[in-house]
Design an enzyme around this catalytic site. Structure first.
Site, PDB file in Angstrom:
ATOM      1  N   LYS A 181     -29.389  -0.034  16.077  1.00  0.00           N
ATOM      2  CA  LYS A 181     -28.544  -1.134  15.631  1.00  0.00           C
ATOM      3  C   LYS A 181     -28.797  -2.346  16.519  1.00  0.00           C
ATOM      4  CE  LYS A 181     -24.535  -2.897  16.667  1.00  0.00           C
ATOM      5  NZ  LYS A 181     -24.659  -4.327  16.253  1.00  0.00           N
ATOM      6  N   GLY A 231     -25.508  -3.809  26.896  1.00  0.00           N
ATOM      7  CA  GLY A 231     -24.527  -4.750  26.362  1.00  0.00           C
ATOM      8  C   GLY A 231     -23.373  -4.933  27.319  1.00  0.00           C
ATOM      9  N   VAL A 238     -17.777  -2.306  26.153  1.00  0.00           N
ATOM     10  CA  VAL A 238     -18.281  -1.363  25.156  1.00  0.00           C
ATOM     11  C   VAL A 238     -19.040  -0.224  25.828  1.00  0.00           C
ATOM     12  CG1 VAL A 238     -19.785  -1.091  23.152  1.00  0.00           C
ATOM     13  CG2 VAL A 238     -18.383  -3.150  23.387  1.00  0.00           C
ATOM     14  N   GLU A 259     -26.700   0.285  30.355  1.00  0.00           N
ATOM     15  CA  GLU A 259     -26.924  -0.842  31.270  1.00  0.00           C
ATOM     16  C   GLU A 259     -26.051  -1.981  30.808  1.00  0.00           C
ATOM     17  OE1 GLU A 259     -27.929  -4.537  32.277  1.00  0.00           O
ATOM     18  OE2 GLU A 259     -29.320  -3.978  30.682  1.00  0.00           O
ATOM     19  N   CYS A 266     -27.686 -10.698  31.713  1.00  0.00           N
ATOM     20  CA  CYS A 266     -26.840  -9.785  32.476  1.00  0.00           C
ATOM     21  C   CYS A 266     -27.108  -9.905  33.966  1.00  0.00           C
ATOM     22  CB  CYS A 266     -27.042  -8.344  32.004  1.00  0.00           C
ATOM     23  SG  CYS A 266     -28.755  -7.802  32.037  1.00  0.00           S
ATOM     24  N   GLN A 284     -18.599 -17.632  22.658  1.00  0.00           N
ATOM     25  CA  GLN A 284     -19.096 -17.841  24.015  1.00  0.00           C
ATOM     26  C   GLN A 284     -18.640 -19.188  24.563  1.00  0.00           C
ATOM     27  OE1 GLN A 284     -20.387 -15.108  25.124  1.00  0.00           O
ATOM     28  NE2 GLN A 284     -20.524 -15.902  27.208  1.00  0.00           N
TER      29      GLN A 284
END
Length: 510
Positions: A178, A230, A234, A253, A287, A334
């Site tokens: 996905k 992500g 989550v 991660e 990230c 964002q």
């Protein structure tokens, strides 16, 4: 080329393009303009079930191929990535908003990962381990887990999927993927490459959609491993759910509140270059982006002056323009989050040094007025363990300058005083300071005299603490997608045991 021609694109399941079971659609929106790029079918639980069933059915035949045969399909994908570099790099930039050199580098990183994974097929696998008994051979070999669910983010919509999938497939697993809902077109192009490479039906499957699709993958009975990159929110749910399920594994991660320590012995040119790259590349939406610059008092004023000058002038603009350094953020959510945390910093007593949150009209490219535009927000604040602004991830060009005095011990107290532990850097010409950082920084990715971005594909990519568990990347991902069996083979006609254990069978008649 096996791409779709319908005005609304669907999923790739069991070797076929399909509209799926649902009727809902969603749009890919260009962050720089706010315009719709394409429309896609929104996946459902039934679509995930079909994809998982296809992957499960395809697994035995795919597993039984040699490493070399499996890698041959990946080599075909490798050449597709290289041949379509310009096209796919532009698609990345248009769909997630990062400037064009970053869009192209995303694709380059993807083919580097495929090259590494496919090349590894011809390298040694397993280990020979000496036995106590001369007549025994001991060794370890790996077998694929089975069906692997891959859930990937929007900010690296081509590179990160190949972190997950290239090794996974070469190791003999099948995949249900996905992609992020913000970058479905990039996902579709990747699926076209797998289809054109002749990967057997069901080995690779794509289901487009939102978080409910990802949740259905995690919930799927057929799934043996989940690879996730992500948000921490989550990722922790994925880890919490699968951590207690026997036979299932995961590698997650997640994000970070990354810091750069700039010591009194730093080369300030290197420090400035590293800080700007770490804070503003991808508009702070990596990230590993740095949101904290921890600077020694001896060089603080000079560094602050130079960093502020660059932040005031850093080029924000059309991401397809080669002169742009920062493109837009990815979407309206964002922008809202960025503004909310900027206000948190103000409320917590920060002294604002650069505030380009609301760009004036003249700084927004012509024809891009409906894009998602922000500029850097830079402030200085004293370290306090109770401040939200220097402990919670923003994922934008929101940067705190924190002055420290004393030695590396104090710098590391500030650096490590966050719940995350993904990436960080130290800038110093003193090797003892670098080694102190090396030994005490609570991070999975560390850099010296460099930005805290830019991992190469042959290195594991993952963090500690709240930043994740495992590394869905390079050699480390092999641990997540394979089972290891320790074998011992007896070459003698007698049985002799280790540790001096008697192998004599005794009966009452003895």
């Amino acid at each position: 080329m096996s791409q779709q021609t319908a005005s609304v694109s669907g999923h790739y399941i069991d070797g076929e393009w399909t509209d799926g079971a649902g009727s809902e659609t969603f749009d890919s929106v260009e962050p720089a303009t706010g315009e719709t790029l394409a429309s896609f079918r929104r996946g459902t639980e039934r679509d995930v079930e079909r994809a998982l069933a296809a992957a499960e059915d395809a697994f035995p035949a795919w597993r039984d191929l040699s490493y070399i045969d499996r890698a041959e399909h990946l080599w075909d994908v490798y050449f597709e990535l290289r041949d379509r570099h310009e096209e796919l790099g532009e698609a990345v930039t248009r769909e997630c908003g990062k400037e064009i050199s970053e869009g192209k580098a995303d694709v380059t990183e993807a083919w580097h990962m495929v090259e590494w994974a496919a090349g590894d097929a011809r390298h040694p696998h397993g280990d020979i381990v000496p036995s106590e008994i001369p007549e025994k051979d001991s060794y370890m070999r790996r077998k694929p887990k089975g069906v692997v669910g891959c859930i990937t983010p929007w900010n690296f919509p081509v590179a990160i999927p190949f972190w997950h999938m290239a090794v996974t497939l070469v190791e003999g697993n099948t995949v249900v993927w996905k992609p992020a809902e913000q970058t479905p077109r990039c996902g579709e192009i990747v699926a076209e490459m797998f289809a054109d490479a002749g990967v057997p039906d069901g080995v690779f499957n794509l289901v487009q959609g939102y978080g409910d699709v990802g949740a259905a993958i995690v919930d799927g009975d057929a799934v043996d491993t989940v690879l996730f990159t992500g948000s921490a929110e989550v990722g922790h749910k994925v880890a919490g759910q699968l951590g207690g399920e026997p036979g299932k594994s995961f590698s997650c991660e997640m994000g970070g509140k990354n810091g750069i320590v700039i010591t009194e012995n730093a080369d300030l040119d290197i420090a400035l270059h590293s800080a700007v790259m770490s804070s503003f590349k991808t508009t702070g939406q990596r990230c590993v982006s740095s949101e904290r610059l921890i600077v020694h008092e001896a060089v603080y004023d000079e560094f602050k002056r130079e960093f502020v000058d660059v932040a005031q002038d850093v080029a924000v603009g059309d991401p397809l323009d080669a002169d742009t350094f920062m493109g837009p953020v990815v979407d309206e959510d964002q922008i809202e989050k960025f503004g909310r945390y900027n206000q948190v910093a103000r409320d917590e007593g920060a002294t604002v040094l650069v505030d380009r949150e609301d760009l004036p009209p003249e700084e927004i490219p012509e024809g891009h007025e409906d894009g998602y535009w922000v500029g850097p927000f830079v402030y200085e604040i004293d370290h306090d363990p109770d401040l939200r602004c220097i402990h919670e991830e923003v994922f934008g060009p929101h940067v705190a300058l924190i002055e420290y005095s004393g030695g590396m011990e104090r710098a590391m107290e500030i650096h490590n005083d966050v719940p995350y532990g993904l990436a960080g850097a130290v800038v110093s010409e003193d090797y003892r300071e670098i080694n102190h950082y090396r030994d005490h920084a609570e991070v999975g990715l560390a850099y010296a005299n460099l930005p805290c971005i830019g991992a190469e594909v042959q290195l594991p990519f993952g963090g500690v603490k709240k930043s994740g568990k495992g590394s869905p990347h390079a050699r480390e991902v092999i641990e997540a997608v394979t089972e290891r069996t320790a074998w011992t083979v007896n070459n003698s006609t007698d049985i002799e045991m280790a540790q001096g254990l008697s192998a004599e069978i005794k009966t009452e008649e003895d």
